[in-house]
Design a protein around this motif. Structure first.
Motif, mmCIF file in Angstrom:
data_model
loop_
_atom_site.group_PDB
_atom_site.id
_atom_site.type_symbol
_atom_site.label_atom_id
_atom_site.label_comp_id
_atom_site.label_asym_id
_atom_site.label_seq_id
_atom_site.Cartn_x
_atom_site.Cartn_y
_atom_site.Cartn_z
ATOM 1 N N ASP A 30 64.924 97.695 45.921
ATOM 2 C CA ASP A 30 63.769 98.014 46.755
ATOM 3 C C ASP A 30 63.634 97.013 47.900
ATOM 4 O OD1 ASP A 30 61.392 99.542 47.344
ATOM 5 O OD2 ASP A 30 60.268 97.787 46.651
ATOM 6 N N ARG A 31 63.842 95.736 47.619
ATOM 7 C CA ARG A 31 63.784 94.715 48.677
ATOM 8 C C ARG A 31 64.885 94.929 49.703
ATOM 9 N NH1 ARG A 31 62.715 91.753 44.115
ATOM 10 N NH2 ARG A 31 64.833 90.917 44.009
ATOM 11 N N ILE A 36 66.481 96.841 55.089
ATOM 12 C CA ILE A 36 67.146 97.820 55.957
ATOM 13 C C ILE A 36 66.137 98.412 56.932
ATOM 14 C CG2 ILE A 36 68.230 100.105 56.018
ATOM 15 C CD1 ILE A 36 69.613 99.341 53.379
ATOM 16 N N ASP A 37 64.957 98.764 56.434
ATOM 17 C CA ASP A 37 63.935 99.336 57.316
ATOM 18 C C ASP A 37 63.528 98.352 58.408
ATOM 19 O OD1 ASP A 37 63.981 101.666 55.834
ATOM 20 O OD2 ASP A 37 62.204 101.156 54.655
ATOM 21 N N HIS A 137 71.536 94.841 60.727
ATOM 22 C CA HIS A 137 71.261 96.126 60.084
ATOM 23 C C HIS A 137 72.431 96.551 59.200
ATOM 24 C CE1 HIS A 137 71.428 100.560 59.939
ATOM 25 N NE2 HIS A 137 70.148 100.434 59.682
ATOM 26 N N ASN A 138 73.644 96.485 59.738
ATOM 27 C CA ASN A 138 74.805 96.932 58.972
ATOM 28 C C ASN A 138 75.097 96.021 57.783
ATOM 29 O OD1 ASN A 138 75.012 99.096 60.672
ATOM 30 N ND2 ASN A 138 76.773 98.325 61.792
ATOM 31 N N ASP A 139 74.785 94.727 57.889
ATOM 32 C CA ASP A 139 74.932 93.840 56.732
ATOM 33 C C ASP A 139 73.971 94.232 55.619
ATOM 34 O OD1 ASP A 139 76.911 92.425 58.005
ATOM 35 O OD2 ASP A 139 75.635 90.711 58.527
ATOM 36 N N ALA A 140 72.735 94.554 55.977
ATOM 37 C CA ALA A 140 71.755 94.987 54.972
ATOM 38 C C ALA A 140 72.185 96.304 54.339
ATOM 39 C CB ALA A 140 70.374 95.125 55.606
#
Length: 183
Positions: A30-31, A36-37, A137-140
């Motif tokens: 969830d985290r 990501i959001d 973003h892509n790492d997350a």
């Protein structure tokens, strides 16, 4: 009787430990989705800033008419693109920026125009921030995908109904002449 009670307590303790572990994993997932959001919102902000600055520069009159039209249309398309076409539109804006600013002489002409130095610096900063925001973003997304691929996450459906995270793939290479001058 006591042996049954001992086994029952061991089984109960094992179930509690497994439940806590699954709960911790679901919380971690969830985290990651929240991360990501947040990273997507930051990426969207940087892409919007880059397109806005490119549009301002295209309409400022410091570029030649052909470059202004190419840059304005690409920036407008990037700002108006639907989610399914966003990566393509942003890549086209990157290509337009490289085409317009491939010549260091063009960058110098923009900088010499009234207000051009500030506009070129702002565009260079916006162009430089997009790859960093996309990388975060892509790492997350990669972290969440790796966790979601574990069997325990799939078997116990710990991801819930969250959509499978997708990376944002685009051409984000900045124009060398624009970035070199400000670096």
């Amino acid at each position: 009787m006591t042996a049954t009670l001992v086994w029952t307590l061991w089984i109960l303790a094992a179930l509690v430990v497994i439940g806590l572990y699954l709960s911790w994993t679901a919380g971690r997932l969830d985290r990651l989705h929240a991360r990501i959001d947040a990273a997507r919102a930051a990426l969207d902000a940087q892409l919007l800033r880059r397109a806005s600055v490119a549009q301002e520069l295209a309409t400022s009159g410091v570029l030649d008419p052909a470059s202004s039209i190419v840059l304005y249309e690409a920036a407008h398309a990037a700002r108006q693109a639907e989610e399914e076409q966003r990566e393509v539109a942003e890549s086209e804006l990157s290509q337009a920026l490289r085409a317009v600013f491939e010549d260091p002489q063009q960058v110098e002409e923009v900088r010499e125009a009234p207000g051009g130095d500030a506009a070129a610096s702002e565009l260079a900063e916006a162009v430089r921030r997009v790859p960093m925001a996309r990388r975060f973003h892509n790492d997350a997304v990669g972290s969440a995908r790796r966790l979601r691929e574990h069997r325990k996450v799939r078997w116990f459906r710990l991801a819930g109904h969250a959509a499978f995270p997708l990376a944002f793939e685009m051409d984000d290479e900045p124009p060398a002449a624009l970035v070199e001058r400000t670096a």
